[in-house]
Design an enzyme around this catalytic site. Structure first.
Site, PDB file in Angstrom:
ATOM      1  N   ARG A   1     -15.379  81.531   3.527  1.00  0.00           N
ATOM      2  CA  ARG A   1     -15.837  80.687   2.447  1.00  0.00           C
ATOM      3  C   ARG A   1     -16.568  81.391   1.309  1.00  0.00           C
ATOM      4  NH1 ARG A   1     -19.184  75.411   3.506  1.00  0.00           N
ATOM      5  NH2 ARG A   1     -17.374  75.023   5.194  1.00  0.00           N
TER       6      ARG A   1
ATOM      7  N   HIS B   1      -5.428  74.348   2.134  1.00  0.00           N
ATOM      8  CA  HIS B   1      -6.769  74.319   2.078  1.00  0.00           C
ATOM      9  C   HIS B   1      -7.229  73.035   2.467  1.00  0.00           C
ATOM     10  CE1 HIS B   1     -10.485  76.158   0.771  1.00  0.00           C
ATOM     11  NE2 HIS B   1     -10.941  75.232   0.151  1.00  0.00           N
TER      12      HIS B   1
ATOM     13  N   TYR C   1      -4.988  64.884 -15.900  1.00  0.00           N
ATOM     14  CA  TYR C   1      -4.883  65.237 -17.343  1.00  0.00           C
ATOM     15  C   TYR C   1      -4.567  66.542 -17.757  1.00  0.00           C
ATOM     16  CZ  TYR C   1      -7.102  60.523 -17.739  1.00  0.00           C
ATOM     17  OH  TYR C   1      -7.230  59.125 -17.497  1.00  0.00           O
TER      18      TYR C   1
END
Length: 857
Positions: free
Chosen positions: A31, A77, A121
């Site tokens: 990570r 993921h 968007y």
């Protein structure tokens, strides 16, 4: 296990330890830390690989960010969508990454800290540099590993033609460690890597001729080069960054400060807001207005300066109190073969080159295999063209494709009576010998390949493949050639994507310290018993010949005297230890300068000592920044209960204004003395009953600052330690003084060396006549002795006036004491060769008339 066999007793401590270690390793590896080879964390790698799956190349239409995030979440993921989207957003922000890896369309946030628009968007695709990170991935150059549900595979690392870790940097917080790597200029990095390839033994200093310093996406100025040098050499360093600010005059004649670049990772809106608050609080004065005039053309912050103010002074205040000057703490921690390591500049380049070398080898092996496979097919086609009539006749005579393939491979006999062979001239004993793949390829070949032009093309391709295969084999056999390929690829990157530095470097930009303005002269530092301190230039003490009348020395109260006196340079550190076990720091130049006759300043005006704290020891230290010095010098502590502690000077090398605890003191104990040693001294400690012990400081192991210590000398309930000395010089003697004025000077060799913690030997025979032992000192003939009586009267005399005596003696009478009076304390004063005595009052020592008395034990 119980009788039921389904319960196993497990220690909760072991279980929690194991679970936490597993968790921390997962965070570190999967990570928070980047791989040194491609400079990516797993989430970044998965975003790029997911975009590759979707085919959103730099020259293809944008795709909705939500589509990309869904692809990455569903396949690789399995975490929150915000983690993937925020990663992708940061990879698209030109103020976050020096060379963005994602080409975003829409609102991807701003340098003011505005968040990006929702993923439904915005749109994105890979940048051209991202494709360089993924180049050759299809050529089996890296290992693939199963995804979270074993349904797909994903790359464990990317080929990374771009040296991403160096050019883009990274940051992350793991468990027990963190990383914060600075971005650099691609042109400089490529030149540095090429220099390393050409000379693997190149020094870091030589590499810094190419990779000059970090290059931040927001520009700014690196203010001072020391932090950069340390970061490159050690992997850790503190780089000071300043905004680019210019002072201009507007049309009305008023001065303005114009900021056009700000330090990396500084939020512009927060910067302006906090600056306005400081102006309102009057912490920054001289600013009448602040305006943000930033637009598409670039950043621009305007500070209007009041007419009566000086813009240069205001700018310095802004640098001091706001984020216009900030620091970037470099911490180059990355995963090397799955293990976290702190890396310097050369190591970062070395591991990148090793990775690229491995990629070139695997890619060449792949290309060679494919070329040989193609060559094999071409050999079959060219061979078939030579007997094309037989091939066609054979195919026509076959019942199906499989039979035709078998016949071409020579596994089925030809039917020479077949009508398809009529008119075809068969060579004697002819048999086809095509391989399986050649036969299949012949059957799939279109008839247009039978034309003369096509035949020429096949032959040309065959001849070219032979050269290519020879080249590939040459690459695999020659490391120099492989390195040249890496250099050529890097040069191509530089030509295509290289640009100029954005961050300027101001090499001599370190802030001026007060120390730099003060000459490093020798000074005499004095601290009185009552806590008055001063420094006086050594030159004021002019040498005086024997028989002089002396001159007036320090002015003190009637009941005060100089207890600590030593010579130090202005740049030395003074460590002040108190009876509470605390230590305070002063630079010598911070001690107020006073004339030889002045009293000095109260110590509590300079350091934050508490009520009841008294100075027990003062240590003069040359430096606290030289690692070799502070790690090879030690402080020896002694308490009244006989506890000895040894701690490396390094533990006291980080000054704090309020002081720190230097030793943990037991409730019924107090600190007696502290000595500085180089690790090879003998420690002598004595108790008031007249016993003393001598042992080598090697018997005391070095321990931490917060430790209490170990037993140095055995102390009974009614006893207390009265002194501790550390002796290394053979010229030093041990001087002891009793409560009723008796004392003597003995050779240190008379004290046999024992182990610590014992009772020791007699150092002064204690009788009713002598009283208890009150002091021991390590002295030479050049020292003076200051004795203060309980009545407040002080005397001073030279140690050289006392002859050496045996250890097992009562000593001589040093001073006549009126009945009821006794010695309160004894101080050794370094005898500086002066023109004037340090204390004229001590010019006539009050030596007792019976000083020749010597009594054997």
């Amino acid at each position: 296990m119980t009788e039921e066999g389904n319960i196993i007793s497990v220690s909760i401590e072991d279980e929690m330890r194991g679970a936490y270690i597993d968790y921390s390793m997962s965070v570190i590896i999967s990570r928070a830390l980047p791989d040194v080879r491609d400079g990516l964390k797993p989430v970044h790698r998965r975003v790029l690989y997911g975009m590759l799956d979707l085919g959103v190349y730099h020259n293809k239409p944008y795709k909705k960010s939500a589509r990309i995030v869904g692809e990455v979440l569903g396949k690789y993921h399995p975490h929150g969508d915000s983690s993937v989207y925020e990663t992708m957003v940061r990879m698209a922000q030109e103020w976050s990454l020096r060379y963005p890896l994602v080409d975003g369309q829409g609102n991807f946030g701003s340098i003011d800290g505005d968040s990006a628009a929702a993923m439904r968007y915005t749109e994105a695709r890979m940048s051209r540099l991202a494709e360089e990170m993924l180049a050759d991935l299809e050529k089996e150059v890296v290992n693939f590993e199963p995804n979270f549900d074993d349904s797909l595979t994903e790359p464990s690392v990317l080929p990374a033609r771009l040296p991403n870790l160096l050019v883009n940097g990274t940051s992350g917080i793991a468990v027990g460690m963190a990383t914060n790597m600075a971005p650099h200029n691609l042109t400089e990095v490529v030149e540095g890597i090429i220099a390393y390839i050409q000379n693997p033994d190149i020094s870091i200093a030589a590499l810094m001729e190419y990779v000059k310093a970090p290059d931040f996406p927001t520009g700014g100025i690196i203010y001072g080069y020391q932090g950069v040098r340390k970061a490159f050499e050690t992997g850790r360093g503190r780089i000071v960054l300043r905004a680019v600010a210019n002072i201009e005059t507007d049309k009305n004649g008023r001065e303005q400060i114009i900021v056009t670049e700000i330090p990396y990772q500084v939020n512009k809106a927060v910067l302006i807001e906090k600056t306005a608050a400081l102006v309102n609080e009057k912490k920054i004065e001289g600013i009448s207005a602040i305006r943000d005039e930033s637009d598409r053309e670039g950043l621009r912050i305007v500070y209007e300066i009041k007419r009566e103010a000086m813009a240069s002074v205001v700018l310095n205040q802004l640098f001091k109190y706001t984020s216009l000057q900030s620091t970037f703490s470099v911490n180059n921690v990355a995963l090397v073969k799955g293990r976290p390591a702190t890396l310097n500049l050369k190591e970062l380049i070395k591991y990148y080159v090793e990775h690229r070398h491995e990629i070139v080898v695997k890619r060449t092996q792949y290309d060679l295999r494919k070329a040989e496979e193609r060559l094999h097919l071409l050999e079959g086609l060219l061979k078939a063209l030579e007997v094309i009539d037989l091939v066609i006749a054979t195919i026509r005579s076959a019942a199906d494709a499989d039979t035709a393939k078998q016949m071409l491979m020579g596994k089925l006999a030809l039917d020479l009576q077949s009508r398809f062979f009529e008119g075809v001239e068969m060579p004697q004993g002819f048999v086809f010998s095509f391989t399986d793949v050649q036969a299949k390829n012949i059957l799939e070949t279109r008839l247009q390949r039978l034309t003369g032009m096509e035949r020429a093309k096949l032959q040309a391709e065959y001849d070219e493949l032979l050269k290519t295969i020879a080249y590939y084999r040459e690459i695999l056999a020659d490391k120099v050639l492989r390195m040249k390929i890496i250099v050529d690829e890097l040069q191509g990157l530089k030509d295509k994507f290289g640009d100029k530095r954005r961050t300027q470097i101001e090499h001599d930009g370190q802030e001026i310290e007060m120390e730099d303005l003060i000459p490093d002269e020798e000074m005499v530092i004095t601290i009185s018993k009552a806590g008055y301190i001063k420094r006086t230039p050594l030159i004021e003490y002019r040498a005086q010949s024997r028989g002089g009348t002396g001159a007036k020395g320090v002015t003190t109260k009637e009941d005060d005297f100089t207890e600590h006196l030593f010579i130090a340079s202005n740049h030395n550190y003074i460590l002040i230890f108190t009876n509470f076990g605390k230590v305070y720091w002063l630079k010598a130049y911070e001690v107020p300068e006073g004339a030889k006759t002045s009293k000095g300043r109260p110590l509590q005006n300079l350091i934050a000592i508490e009520n009841g704290e008294m100075v027990q020891a003062v240590i003069n230290v040359k430096t606290l920044s030289d690692e070799d010095y502070i790690n090879n010098h030690y402080l020896i502590f002694c308490t009244q209960k006989g506890v000895i502690k040894k701690t490396a000077l390094e533990a006291y090398s980080r000054p704090r204004q309020a002081g720190i605890n230097a030793i943990t003191i037991n409730q019924d104990d107090s600190l007696l003395d502290v000595q500085l040693t180089d690790g090879d001294s003998h420690i002598v400690a004595a108790v008031n009953s007249g016993r003393a012990i001598c042992f080598h400081e090697g018997d005391v192991r070095a321990m931490g600052r917060g430790a209490t210590g170990v037993k140095g000398i055995y102390v009974e309930d009614q006893e207390r330690v009265v002194g501790m000395v550390c002796i290394k010089q053979a010229s030093q003697n041990l001087l002891v003084v009793s409560e009723k004025g008796y004392g003597k000077r003995s050779d240190i060799e008379e004290y046999r060396i024992t182990k610590r913690g014992g009772k020791g030997v007699t150092t002064l025979k204690i009788t009713e006549k002598t009283g208890d032992l009150v002091s021991i000192k390590a002295v030479t003939d050049n020292d003076d002795l200051m004795i203060i009586k309980k009545s407040g009267v002080m005397i001073r005399f030279s140690v050289s006036e006392l002859r050496l005596m045996g250890r097992a003696t009562q000593g001589v009478k040093l001073i006549n004491l009126p009945e009821g009076d006794a010695i309160a304390s004894v101080a050794k004063v370094e005898n500086i060769e002066t023109e004037d005595d340090l204390n004229a009052e001590a010019a006539a020592p009050e030596i007792a008339p019976d000083s020749s008395e010597e009594v054997a034990e």
